[in-house]
Design an enzyme around this catalytic site. Structure first.
Site, short mmCIF file in Angstrom:
data_model
loop_
_atom_site.label_atom_id
_atom_site.label_comp_id
_atom_site.label_asym_id
_atom_site.label_seq_id
_atom_site.Cartn_x
_atom_site.Cartn_y
_atom_site.Cartn_z
N CYS A 50 3.90 -20.70 0.77
CA CYS A 50 4.02 -19.54 -0.11
C CYS A 50 2.99 -19.63 -1.24
O CYS A 50 3.19 -19.05 -2.31
CB CYS A 50 5.43 -19.46 -0.69
SG CYS A 50 6.71 -19.08 0.52
N ALA A 51 1.90 -20.36 -0.98
CA ALA A 51 0.89 -20.59 -2.03
C ALA A 51 -0.35 -19.75 -1.78
O ALA A 51 -0.47 -18.64 -2.29
CB ALA A 51 0.56 -22.08 -2.10
N GLU A 95 -5.26 -10.48 4.88
CA GLU A 95 -4.13 -9.64 4.52
C GLU A 95 -4.58 -8.19 4.36
O GLU A 95 -5.57 -7.93 3.66
CB GLU A 95 -3.50 -10.15 3.21
CG GLU A 95 -2.96 -11.57 3.34
CD GLU A 95 -2.35 -12.09 2.04
OE1 GLU A 95 -2.24 -11.32 1.06
OE2 GLU A 95 -1.97 -13.28 2.00
N HIS A 125 3.33 -11.49 1.51
CA HIS A 125 2.79 -11.94 0.22
C HIS A 125 3.61 -11.37 -0.94
O HIS A 125 3.07 -10.78 -1.87
CB HIS A 125 1.32 -11.55 0.08
CG HIS A 125 0.57 -12.41 -0.90
ND1 HIS A 125 -0.78 -12.61 -0.84
CD2 HIS A 125 1.00 -13.12 -1.98
CE1 HIS A 125 -1.17 -13.40 -1.83
NE2 HIS A 125 -0.09 -13.73 -2.54
N GLY A 163 6.20 -13.87 -5.21
CA GLY A 163 6.29 -13.72 -6.66
C GLY A 163 6.89 -12.41 -7.11
O GLY A 163 6.88 -12.11 -8.31
N ALA A 164 7.42 -11.63 -6.18
CA ALA A 164 7.88 -10.28 -6.52
C ALA A 164 9.31 -10.31 -7.05
O ALA A 164 10.26 -10.46 -6.29
CB ALA A 164 7.80 -9.38 -5.29
#
Length: 339
Positions: A249-250, A280, A299, A302-303
């Site tokens: 997840c980086a 992406e 992606h 962070g949401a």
């Protein structure tokens, strides 16, 4: 004296959040203009010489006329923008890193660039743990089967069930704000946590090869640099115990995705979970779309609402420091940290 600011928000870090934070934090008389960028409904990409930006150079140049400060998440700070906007002195990026800003050109133009470290650390850590559990417990696959009217009792067979976190060893590659939070969460599950990060000095750190050989679970949290590009490839995955789970997840650049798919196809890896990718959106025909035992999200680790609010507050605080003539707290070109 009036300070002219452009809030170039989008549909995540919205202008109302930026404007509220600016009016709360910035002293004196401020004139705030607004420009709404299309992300995330329109994906970001390369714009000019910068990455991960909204393709709005012309609109940004027009909006920045006579403006001293820009606060944004996705606006592109390119040579073209810098050349056309001589009044600009401060460009605040509400992200963990200002990848959408040409730092070299900005420094030459006398434009300080700030960013928002740690804004999404909690959200990304929580998402990482969710992805690790989803891949290990086959949650997306079993949900899809049930939604399609299929009850798969064979998922309970010994060879098809995954390991528990309690008592397992989890390796973390990278130990910044996100990695530290993931470590604390994992320790709450009763897992043993190993860390590899050559950029931090912590007791008990192990080498990468040892971490890989001992870890039933591997989670990537390193920054994207030339040194970390494809740092986890076929040789590194082969060191992991059979039946392991890998989570990223980086950044997409950290991992060799063909090697990952091969390890899933062969069964060497029990599962994997990805929130970031080499390209992406994922292109049609990508091997990732047909590889088994793979959980993917677009992606969005962070949401969270809190991430957007924190991001607006962090950049607004640096705008306030600039207006007061104080050193900037999060300046990416330190030579310009003091106004």
């Amino acid at each position: 004296m009036t300070t002219r600011i452009l809030a170039a928000g989008d549909h995540f870090v919205e202008n109302r959040l930026l404007v509220d934070a600016l009016r709360r934090e910035v002293p004196g008389d401020v004139d705030i203009r607004e420009l709404t960028l299309p992300w995330p409904t329109v994906p970001f990409g390369r714009v000019g010489e910068v990455d991960e930006a909204s393709d709005v150079e012309a609109e940004l140049i027009e909006a920045l006329k006579g403006v001293e400060i820009c606060v944004t998440q996705m606006a592109p700070l390119t040579r073209r923008v810098l050349d056309a906007c001589p009044d600009l002195k401060l460009f605040c990026v509400s992200r963990g890193g200002p990848v959408n800003a040409n730092l070299e050109a900005a420094t030459k133009a006398g434009v300080a660039v700030t960013f928002a470290p740690g804004r999404n650390a909690v959200a990304t850590a929580e998402h990482t743990l969710a992805m690790l559990l989803a891949a290990t417990r086959r949650i997306p696959q079993t949900h899809a089967d049930l939604a399609g009217g299929v009850w798969r009792g064979d998922y309970y067979m010994y060879d098809k069930v995954g390991p528990e976190l309690e008592g397992s060893t989890v390796g973390l590659v990278g130990y910044g704000a996100i990695g530290r939070r993931v470590a604390r969460m994992l320790e709450g599950f009763g897992a043993e946590v190993l860390v590899f990060d050559p950029y931090v000095d912590i007791p008990g750190q192990v080498g990468l090869d040892e971490l890989l050989a001992r870890s039933r679970f591997l989670s990537l949290h390193a920054r994207a640099t030339p040194e970390t590009t494809r740092m986890i490839g076929a040789a590194q995955i082969a060191l992991m115990p059979a039946g392991s789970v890998l989570v990223n997840c980086a950044r997409g650049s950290l991992l060799d995705y063909d090697a990952l798919c091969a390890a899933l196809d062969s069964g060497h890896l029990f599962g994997a979970a990805l929130d970031v990718f080499p390209e992406e959106p994922i292109p049609a025909g990508s091997r990732l779309l047909t590889t088994p035992n793979l959980v993917m999200t677009p992606h969005l680790a962070g949401a969270s609402k809190e991430t957007a609010v924190k991001a607006a507050g962090i950049v607004a605080a640096d705008v306030a420091r600039y207006v007061r003539g104080e050193p900037l707290a999060h300046c990416a070109n330190p030579a310009l940290a003091t106004p």
